[in-house]
Design an enzyme around this catalytic site. Structure first.
Site, mmCIF file in Angstrom:
data_model
loop_
_atom_site.group_PDB
_atom_site.id
_atom_site.type_symbol
_atom_site.label_atom_id
_atom_site.label_comp_id
_atom_site.label_asym_id
_atom_site.label_seq_id
_atom_site.Cartn_x
_atom_site.Cartn_y
_atom_site.Cartn_z
ATOM 1 N N LYS A 116 35.055 25.468 36.876
ATOM 2 C CA LYS A 116 33.936 26.247 36.321
ATOM 3 C C LYS A 116 34.402 27.634 35.873
ATOM 4 O O LYS A 116 33.864 28.199 34.920
ATOM 5 C CB LYS A 116 32.835 26.368 37.368
ATOM 6 C CG LYS A 116 32.374 25.038 37.973
ATOM 7 C CD LYS A 116 31.848 24.085 36.922
ATOM 8 C CE LYS A 116 31.267 22.818 37.541
ATOM 9 N NZ LYS A 116 32.222 21.765 37.821
ATOM 10 N N GLU A 191 28.839 34.410 41.057
ATOM 11 C CA GLU A 191 28.162 34.948 39.871
ATOM 12 C C GLU A 191 26.799 35.471 40.310
ATOM 13 O O GLU A 191 26.319 35.128 41.410
ATOM 14 C CB GLU A 191 28.005 33.862 38.802
ATOM 15 C CG GLU A 191 27.117 32.712 39.204
ATOM 16 C CD GLU A 191 27.100 31.589 38.172
ATOM 17 O OE1 GLU A 191 28.005 31.571 37.301
ATOM 18 O OE2 GLU A 191 26.210 30.726 38.240
ATOM 19 N N ARG A 283 30.932 14.068 32.753
ATOM 20 C CA ARG A 283 30.637 12.748 33.315
ATOM 21 C C ARG A 283 29.180 12.426 33.048
ATOM 22 O O ARG A 283 28.435 13.237 32.497
ATOM 23 C CB ARG A 283 30.866 12.766 34.822
ATOM 24 C CG ARG A 283 30.093 13.893 35.516
ATOM 25 C CD ARG A 283 30.188 13.838 37.018
ATOM 26 N NE ARG A 283 29.671 15.039 37.660
ATOM 27 C CZ ARG A 283 28.400 15.296 37.909
ATOM 28 N NH1 ARG A 283 27.469 14.429 37.522
ATOM 29 N NH2 ARG A 283 28.024 16.396 38.521
#
Length: 637
Positions: A116, A191, A283
């Site tokens: 990520k 974050e 996916r």
């Protein structure tokens, strides 16, 4: 052309892929761990290969064993499903290096998006808006609250919200351990945490010829522990300009990494309508059925076609109507979402409801894997119709087995905030207490269970319920003690002055309550009794008349709330240590999630039976905390 597919996964998603393969005439191969040997995905496959062991690390995360299994079974392609190795570039390369077809995006695309942190850097360079990352080592109070996330996977594993700076380092350690257990990679990042944000995502499908579809939006804002609970398509209440921006950003993300196959680009939409890139899942998603329903496509079939090199049409089909999906979990929402284990005796929904399930009747839900039993999906012309139909179908569902979130799902779907489309990721933080209040009517269910039991005993002796003994009868179900007599004038039950018995059979009782006749369908498995009605179901435990002394435990006992493995005890914890109420003492891992067990009161630890690596069953005694003397002195005499 693909002739044989091995699904490198388990449960519901393996069954889902097999269904499409059967429709296309493709041979199917399952892999399974030892606990999964009896499950439907093993039974439904044309061939199955055992992966020795029980934990994910021993089985489904062993890419080398999965590739060997594919070669041994004669498969020519591998579908990764979701979770486990589905976002592992190394596994994708191993499949390709073995001469097999990989039903997924190119390894380079997975590599670019699987971390990520790297994905955010790539999206920033492509001009896609995102939240600025925060270095946990340099975080200050001004950065709070923070969201910790696993860099190598999703599904809520390794995610933590941190609101106090002093807790940051411990939460980073816990998130890293959970991520390592689930994905084999302990990297986490931080974050800003956006309060009351919406989780909106775009389904993409891309081929090797330059075509990228953006198949509308999905809203997945109703989450617990950062795992989705209810999903729908399209996302309600978004301005068309925002929908266009999201679709454009998703296509940009896919083209930036030369993507191929099915994928999902996830965004966080704040209260002002600004959207930020969260991550790209390389996916198929758990919630893909709602997109299939709205666009009338089979995403697994499209994955197979793309893997074979086929070109997609220039434009995707148009959307129609609205679809909603609810995930049925074996868990206790009112008890801290603790996962539940045991035998699933029976699961059924009304006809006409799509039910994607990974467990069959009689299968055992264990401790090693995700707690999801099944997904229920409804498609209708409008959102209101889809929501109403799904809520009613779940209300009428028969779920006999471990405790589930079924009642929570029904109440969530009928909550005014949800029906009006006012959804965000804080929904359960605000409404959980109201959504998990005990339902009325359990006493009547217990009465029906007692009468059904009496009818069963009468039938065994050749009589009917009208010929039952007239002397007082007593039965205990949970907290309810039922006392009744059957006389020539009918039923006399203590505490039920306005109830009249109309009929009683071993599996069905009809009661008239306040002038309204209602049916109670009663099913018993040992001492567990399930009572299904038109307005919900009740799970009861039949008790003997006298309490079993073994049920008594010492005050201050810490009992395992679920079966699992002890992964940690607090630093320095030993008999004689002083602890404070609410202090986390022991951590259990169950179903790939870590659960802290806290001290019930301040005092002294007088016994410690937990140790890292120890497997415990539900109710096992982990430790005992004796109240502190000063706390005892404060008690009234």
């Amino acid at each position: 052309m693909i002739q044989s597919v091995l699904v490198a996964n388990r449960g519901e998603i393996a069954c889902r892929v097999f269904r499409t393969c059967r429709d296309l005439g493709i041979f199917t191969v399952a892999v399974y761990s030892d606990p999964d040997a009896p499950l439907p995905h093993v039974r439904e496959a044309d061939a199955a290969v055992r992966l020795p062991g029980a934990t994910p690390a021993e089985t489904y995360l062993r890419g080398d064993l999965v590739v060997k299994a594919a070669l041994a079974a004669g498969a020519d392609a591998v579908h990764p499903g979701y979770g486990f190795l589905s976002e592992s570039a190394d596994f994708a390369r191993a499949v390709l290096d073995a001469g097999l077809t990989w039903i997924g995006p190119p390894p380079a695309a997975i590599e670019a998006m699987a971390s990520k942190t790297r994905a955010k850097q790539l999206m920033a360079a492509a001009g896609v808006p995102l939240l600025a990352p925060v270095d946990p080592a340099k975080a200050t109070d001004a950065d709070l609250p923070l969201l910790l996330k696993a860099a190598a996977g999703g599904g809520g594993r390794g995610m933590r919200v941190v609101r106090e700076l002093k807790a940051l380092s411990e939460e980073v350690e816990a998130a890293s351990a959970e991520a390592r257990s689930a994905f084999g990679d302990g990297e986490v990042f931080a974050e800003p945490y956006v309060e009351r944000g919406r989780h909106v995502e775009v389904q993409i499908m891309a081929d090797a010829h330059g075509t990228v579809w953006a198949l509308g939006t999905r809203d997945c804002s109703l989450q617990r522990r950062h795992q989705k609970v209810i999903e729908e398509a399209p996302a309600p209440g978004l301005p068309e300009t925002l929908r266009t921006r999201l679709r454009t950003a998703a296509v940009t993300a896919a083209r930036a990494v030369s993507y191929r196959g099915a994928g999902t680009v996830e965004f966080l939409v704040d209260a002002s309508g600004r959207a930020y890139f969260l991550e790209m899942n390389t996916r198929l998603q758990v919630e893909h059925p709602v997109t299939e329903a709205v666009f009338g496509v089979d995403l697994v079939a499209l994955q197979l076609q793309v893997a074979e090199g086929a070109a997609l049409p220039a434009e995707p089909p148009g959307p129609s109507g609205h679809a909603v999906e609810a995930r049925l979990y074996a868990e206790d929402p009112a008890g801290g979402w603790t996962p539940q284990t045991g035998v699933l005796h029976h699961l059924s929904l009304p006809d006409g409801i799509r039910l994607d399930r990974g467990y069959g009747d009689g299968d055992t839900i264990g401790v090693h894997y995700d707690a999801m039993l099944a997904k229920a999906i409804v498609h209708a012309p409008t959102r209101a119709a889809a929501v109403r139909t799904l809520a009613r179908a779940l209300e009428l569902a028969r779920v006999h087995g471990p405790k589930t979130n079924r009642d929570l799902l029904v109440r969530s779907l009928r909550h005014p905030d949800f029906t009006s489309g006012r959804v965000d990721t804080g929904f359960y933080d605000r409404h959980l207490d109201a959504l998990t209040e005990p339902r009325a009517g359990e006493a009547h269910a217990a009465l029906a269970a007692a009468l059904a039991d009496a009818a069963g005993r009468a039938s065994r002796f050749g009589g009917g319920w009208r010929n039952l003994p007239s002397q007082p009868q007593t039965k205990r179900y949970g907290d309810h003690e039922i006392r009744y007599r059957l006389t020539r004038d009918g039923l006399l039950a203590e505490g039920f002055p306005d109830v009249r018995l109309e009929a009683a059979e071993p599996g069905r009782v009809r009661l008239e309550i306040d002038g309204v006749a209602r049916d109670f369908h009663v099913t018993r498995y040992g001492d567990q009794v399930y009572v299904d009605t038109a307005t919900g179901s009740y799970a009861l435990t039949a008790h003997p008349r006298f309490t079993d002394p073994s049920e008594l435990v010492a005050p201050g006992s810490l009992l395992a709330p679920m079966p699992g493995v002890v992964v940690k005890v607090a630093d320095g914890l030993a008999e004689g240590a002083r602890v404070t109420a609410g202090q986390p003492l022991i951590w259990l891992e169950a179903m790939k999630m870590t659960h802290p067990i806290a001290a019930p009161a301040s005092g002294t630890l007088t016994a410690l039976h937990a140790a890292p690596g120890r497997q415990v069953e539900v109710g096992a005694l982990l430790a005992v905390v004796q109240d502190a003397p000063e706390a005892q002195e404060d008690q009234p005499s």
